[in-house]
Design a protein around this motif. Structure first.
Motif: not given
Length: 423
Positions: A195-210, A214-221
């Motif tokens: 629900g953070d509009c500007d998530p850090p790259a580390s968070l997005l990368q962790s989602a990919i690694d795991k 992933l659903y991000c506000i402003g992009k997927d909902f």
């Protein structure tokens, strides 16, 4: 084996049992959890992490699922008035007896594994919940995510409300480091909602690694505000004319949007009507979040204690109390970014009243004097023995159209509400 006949007895003992108040790591809690619950039984689980907004998300989820008629367990921390608030079933704090019985079961299997106060509480909540025939359990992370005791349970949905700077001693000093810790609640092939509009790259990368979904506000909902209602959307799915969230502040639309998505992605196991979503969001409430007490001079309470939360508070004050003189009754924990909080708040505060807290983690008067002396705040009053004295002093300086603001710590808001309950 220790046994106590009162909740207070158990809690006092737990506070002295473990050498560290905060001791991150999953091994100890997981070991005891498996001894308590060898089959790892659990109801469907939503785990919520975030620098700010976790409590709000839990409150919304609880209200929506209850509006649908489900039996809901909600675990959150810290409490404001009573320890029991941390463990709720169907919106009500569970009894002392239930918690003491869970503590006794934990103590019976703990052996020589040392547990912190927070780990005891988390294990008690999980133990009570799986024995209570719940339809869903909602778990709020205490600190971070990856190494927080709540993370011993695999969630069916992981939700991260926001990433800001807080708890730097444990989580790191950058949003990248903190994002990585919070993403520790993500699981493979499991919805991970941000629900953070500007998530850090580390968070997005962790989602990919795991391999998380992933659903991000402003992009997927996302959401769109109308005059007095708002609309939510994700792909082709829309919910229109949702009433304003029960919890106040612009950030609550983000929190509520992330929560609706969590409910949507679990709807195969737990169907929920749009009506229940609307009702739940509208009827949510939480102690100490922009909480207004209407008195001759109104009092606004807020537990905000980091720069991100306090920016939101400033925004709320400017929108809702324009032109009012604001008298701040204030205290904070000494491990927080006190200087930034004062500098963010100072433009809207008329004068400050420091209310010392009895908590050993709280900033003392000498620490506060030093920080204030280096800030741009000029009207600051010290010398009070606690909340009640600081409040009376602030009130005596107030005129009818002013606002008293109590903020900076859960413990201060707790002192305030306890004081008003006595009166």
């Amino acid at each position: 084996m220790m046994r106590f006949d009162s909740l207070k007895g158990w809690l006092d003992w737990q506070e002295s049992l473990h050498p560290l108040a905060i001791d991150l790591g999953l091994e100890r809690a997981a070991q005891v959890f498996h001894a308590l619950n060898p089959d790892c039984l659990k109801p469907p689980t939503i785990t919520v992490a975030g620098t700010n907004g976790k409590g709000s998300c839990i409150a919304y989820l609880e209200a929506i699922y209850r509006a649908q008629g489900y039996r809901v367990g909600a675990y959150s921390s810290p409490h404001i008035l009573k320890y029991n608030e941390r463990i709720k079933i169907d919106g009500k704090p569970v009894s002392d007896e239930l918690i003491c019985a869970a503590f006794a079961r934990i103590e019976a299997v703990r052996g020589n594994t040392s547990l912190s106060y927070f780990e005891f509480g988390t294990l008690a909540a999980l133990d009570i919940f799986w024995r209570s025939g719940l339809d869903v359990q909602l778990l709020e992370v205490g600190l971070g995510g990856r190494l927080d005791a709540v993370n011993i349970v695999d969630p069916d949905v992981a939700l991260i409300s926001s990433i800001g700077i807080d708890h730097v001693d444990w989580l790191g000093a950058t949003r990248e480091a903190i994002g990585r810790e919070k993403a520790g609640i993500f699981r493979a092939k499991t919805p991970a909602i941000v629900g953070d509009c500007d998530p850090p790259a580390s968070l997005l990368q962790s989602a990919i690694d795991k391999n998380a979904l992933l659903y991000c506000i402003g992009k997927d909902f996302g959401f769109k505000k109308q005059m007095t209602t708002w609309n939510w959307f994700a792909g082709d799915r829309h919910i229109r004319q949702i009433p304003e969230p029960g919890l106040k502040g612009e950030h609550q639309y983000r929190n509520a949007s992330a929560v609706i998505l969590a409910v949507e992605v679990l709807s195969k196991i737990l169907p929920v009507s749009d009506k229940s979503i609307r009702t739940g969001l509208k009827n949510s409430h939480l102690l100490g979040r922009f909480q207004l007490i209407n008195d001759k001079i109104p009092i606004l309470l807020d537990v905000g204690h980091n720069p991100e939360a306090v920016k939101t508070l400033v925004d709320y004050l400017i929108r809702n109390f324009p032109g009012k003189r604001i008298h701040a009754i204030f205290s904070m924990m000494k491990d927080k970014d006190i200087a930034s909080v004062i500098n963010i708040m100072n433009p809207v505060v008329y004068d400050w009243f420091f209310a010392p807290l009895s908590n050993p983690r709280a900033a003392t008067e000498s620490i506060m004097r030093e920080i204030f002396s280096q800030s741009s705040a000029t009207k600051v009053s010290f010398g009070f023995n606690g909340f009640a004295q600081a409040y009376e002093a602030a009130k005596s300086q107030s005129l009818e159209n002013d606002l008293l603001l109590v903020f900076g710590s859960f413990f201060l808001v707790s002192d305030c509400l306890n004081e008003f309950e006595k009166r």
